[in-house]
Design a protein around this motif. Structure first.
Motif, PDB file in Angstrom:
ATOM      1  N   ARG A 168     -11.055 -28.585  13.825  1.00  0.00           N
ATOM      2  CA  ARG A 168     -11.478 -29.981  13.649  1.00  0.00           C
ATOM      3  C   ARG A 168     -10.584 -30.874  14.495  1.00  0.00           C
ATOM      4  O   ARG A 168      -9.461 -30.518  14.848  1.00  0.00           O
ATOM      5  CB  ARG A 168     -11.348 -30.407  12.182  1.00  0.00           C
ATOM      6  CG  ARG A 168     -12.163 -29.609  11.191  1.00  0.00           C
ATOM      7  CD  ARG A 168     -13.630 -29.971  11.187  1.00  0.00           C
ATOM      8  NE  ARG A 168     -13.868 -31.368  10.857  1.00  0.00           N
ATOM      9  CZ  ARG A 168     -13.941 -31.843   9.607  1.00  0.00           C
ATOM     10  NH1 ARG A 168     -13.751 -31.025   8.563  1.00  0.00           N
ATOM     11  NH2 ARG A 168     -14.184 -33.124   9.380  1.00  0.00           N
ATOM     12  N   ASP A 198     -12.324 -36.644  13.379  1.00  0.00           N
ATOM     13  CA  ASP A 198     -13.411 -36.342  12.433  1.00  0.00           C
ATOM     14  C   ASP A 198     -13.144 -36.898  11.036  1.00  0.00           C
ATOM     15  O   ASP A 198     -14.052 -36.925  10.204  1.00  0.00           O
ATOM     16  CB  ASP A 198     -13.604 -34.827  12.307  1.00  0.00           C
ATOM     17  CG  ASP A 198     -14.025 -34.172  13.602  1.00  0.00           C
ATOM     18  OD1 ASP A 198     -14.582 -34.870  14.474  1.00  0.00           O
ATOM     19  OD2 ASP A 198     -13.797 -32.950  13.754  1.00  0.00           O
ATOM     20  N   PHE A 199     -11.908 -37.296  10.766  1.00  0.00           N
ATOM     21  CA  PHE A 199     -11.516 -37.670   9.404  1.00  0.00           C
ATOM     22  C   PHE A 199     -11.493 -39.182   9.219  1.00  0.00           C
ATOM     23  O   PHE A 199     -11.147 -39.927  10.130  1.00  0.00           O
ATOM     24  CB  PHE A 199     -10.138 -37.075   9.074  1.00  0.00           C
ATOM     25  CG  PHE A 199     -10.154 -35.579   8.970  1.00  0.00           C
ATOM     26  CD1 PHE A 199     -10.315 -34.954   7.748  1.00  0.00           C
ATOM     27  CD2 PHE A 199     -10.035 -34.792  10.113  1.00  0.00           C
ATOM     28  CE1 PHE A 199     -10.361 -33.569   7.658  1.00  0.00           C
ATOM     29  CE2 PHE A 199     -10.073 -33.402  10.030  1.00  0.00           C
ATOM     30  CZ  PHE A 199     -10.237 -32.796   8.802  1.00  0.00           C
ATOM     31  N   GLY A 235      -7.289 -37.289   3.539  1.00  0.00           N
ATOM     32  CA  GLY A 235      -8.257 -36.223   3.730  1.00  0.00           C
ATOM     33  C   GLY A 235      -7.812 -35.226   4.779  1.00  0.00           C
ATOM     34  O   GLY A 235      -7.992 -34.010   4.616  1.00  0.00           O
ATOM     35  N   LEU A 236      -7.210 -35.725   5.849  1.00  0.00           N
ATOM     36  CA  LEU A 236      -6.705 -34.834   6.895  1.00  0.00           C
ATOM     37  C   LEU A 236      -5.559 -33.990   6.360  1.00  0.00           C
ATOM     38  O   LEU A 236      -5.488 -32.787   6.629  1.00  0.00           O
ATOM     39  CB  LEU A 236      -6.250 -35.655   8.108  1.00  0.00           C
ATOM     40  CG  LEU A 236      -5.609 -34.861   9.254  1.00  0.00           C
ATOM     41  CD1 LEU A 236      -6.489 -33.709   9.713  1.00  0.00           C
ATOM     42  CD2 LEU A 236      -5.276 -35.807  10.423  1.00  0.00           C
ATOM     43  N   TRP A 243      -6.889 -31.150   4.330  1.00  0.00           N
ATOM     44  CA  TRP A 243      -7.504 -30.114   5.183  1.00  0.00           C
ATOM     45  C   TRP A 243      -6.404 -29.234   5.807  1.00  0.00           C
ATOM     46  O   TRP A 243      -6.545 -28.022   5.895  1.00  0.00           O
ATOM     47  CB  TRP A 243      -8.351 -30.783   6.263  1.00  0.00           C
ATOM     48  CG  TRP A 243      -9.135 -29.818   7.097  1.00  0.00           C
ATOM     49  CD1 TRP A 243     -10.343 -29.247   6.795  1.00  0.00           C
ATOM     50  CD2 TRP A 243      -8.766 -29.312   8.396  1.00  0.00           C
ATOM     51  NE1 TRP A 243     -10.740 -28.434   7.825  1.00  0.00           N
ATOM     52  CE2 TRP A 243      -9.796 -28.445   8.806  1.00  0.00           C
ATOM     53  CE3 TRP A 243      -7.666 -29.519   9.229  1.00  0.00           C
ATOM     54  CZ2 TRP A 243      -9.770 -27.784  10.044  1.00  0.00           C
ATOM     55  CZ3 TRP A 243      -7.638 -28.856  10.444  1.00  0.00           C
ATOM     56  CH2 TRP A 243      -8.668 -27.998  10.845  1.00  0.00           C
TER      57      TRP A 243
END
Length: 310
Positions: free
Chosen positions: A291, A295-296, A301-302, A305
């Motif tokens: 990714r 994309d975040f 959230g990143l 991930w």
């Protein structure tokens, strides 16, 4: 598989949104301050929002790409488990060295600023890069010979970047299209990076990097990949020679992706504007989730991930 592989983007995908993820992150503030210093006091976030030709000007673009990678890493790097593998694409190889811990952010910005200035000084007529997709290397080599160009980057067997004088690029692309290229387009980069036209820059940059990075060591839990050939940097001095040479030497990005795959990371994260590298990595090795930070929608959230790779 364990750990994470980090890919640092080069020029070409700068946009108004390139800093949105970390624009207000306190941990990224020192990076933006250093970038502003390298841009004559102009905040990189303001320049990105301004858009237009200025964000693709070589001296500005290299600083923006360095800031994009290092600002995100400042915000999320502590979430990345070790070991890590780090590779940088074109101008992204300088911030890759900072992500790897071999140089600090200040040194990285100093180096990209000087690198860009040397490249601009050596570019005495309109020049640039172009993508040719869908033709094999031998055909593209023939086109390059016919129009005075050189292969600058190998992204795959049918995905090549060529560089040289602007006067040769457009007829070469028309020729490539006539030969069946699925895409042949000039890129928003105005120097013939990674071609022999910049050999003198590599020589001058070699002296500069040896002065910029002194007494540095590569952390034992980091694998730093050389952009020229995908080989692991075993010693800092030898790695710096390659870092300077890549300005005028073809980059084998396919070999870099293979080196990242060989390290068997749990995940691959692209730092920098756009998501071209993460898409290429997904095509190259679909079995490893890849990714881009772009994309975040949130740093939280990143981080989540990334932590899955632990």
């Amino acid at each position: 598989m364990s750990g994470i592989a980090i890919l640092c983007s080069g020029q070409g995908k700068q946009s108004a949104a390139m800093f949105d993820l970390v624009a207000s992150e306190p941990t990224a503030a020192p990076v933006f301050a250093l970038a502003a210093g390298a841009l004559g006091g102009r905040d990189p976030r303001d320049l990105a929002h301004q858009g237009g030709d200025i964000i693709h000007r070589n001296d500005v673009a290299q600083v923006l790409c360095c800031a994009a990678a290092l600002a995100v890493w400042a915000a999320v790097g502590s979430s990345a488990s070790r070991p890590i593998t780090v590779a940088g694409y074109s101008a992204g190889e300088v911030p890759a060295w900072a992500v790897a811990g071999v140089m600090d952010a200040s040194s990285a910005f100093n180096l990209v600023t000087r690198r860009a200035a040397l490249m601009d000084e050596a570019t005495r007529e309109p020049s640039g890069l172009a993508a040719i997709i869908g033709l094999p290397r031998d055909v593209v080599d023939g086109i390059c010979r016919a129009y005075g160009l050189d292969v600058a980057i190998v992204n795959g067997p049918l995905h090549l970047i060529v560089g040289g004088r602007a006067a040769g690029l457009r007829p070469a692309l028309a020729d490539a299209t006539a030969r069946g290229a699925t895409r042949a387009t000039v890129l928003p980069i105005h120097v013939a990076s990674h071609t022999p036209a910049l050999k003198a820059v590599s020589e001058r940059l070699g002296r500069l990097v040896s002065e910029t990075v002194t007494d540095a060591r590569l952390p034992s839990d980091v694998r730093l990949v050389s952009g020229i050939d995908g080989a692991s940097v075993r010693g800092v001095a030898d790695g710096l020679v390659k870092l300077a040479a890549q300005v005028s030497t073809t980059i084998d990005w396919t070999a870099c992706m293979d080196a990242c795959r060989a390290s068997r990371p749990a995940r691959v994260l692209e730092l920098g504007p756009g998501s071209a590298l993460s898409r290429m990595m997904t095509e190259f090795e679909p079995g490893i989730p890849a990714r881009s930070a772009a994309d975040f929608r949130s740093v939280a959230g990143l981080r989540r991930w990334i932590e899955v790779a632990s």
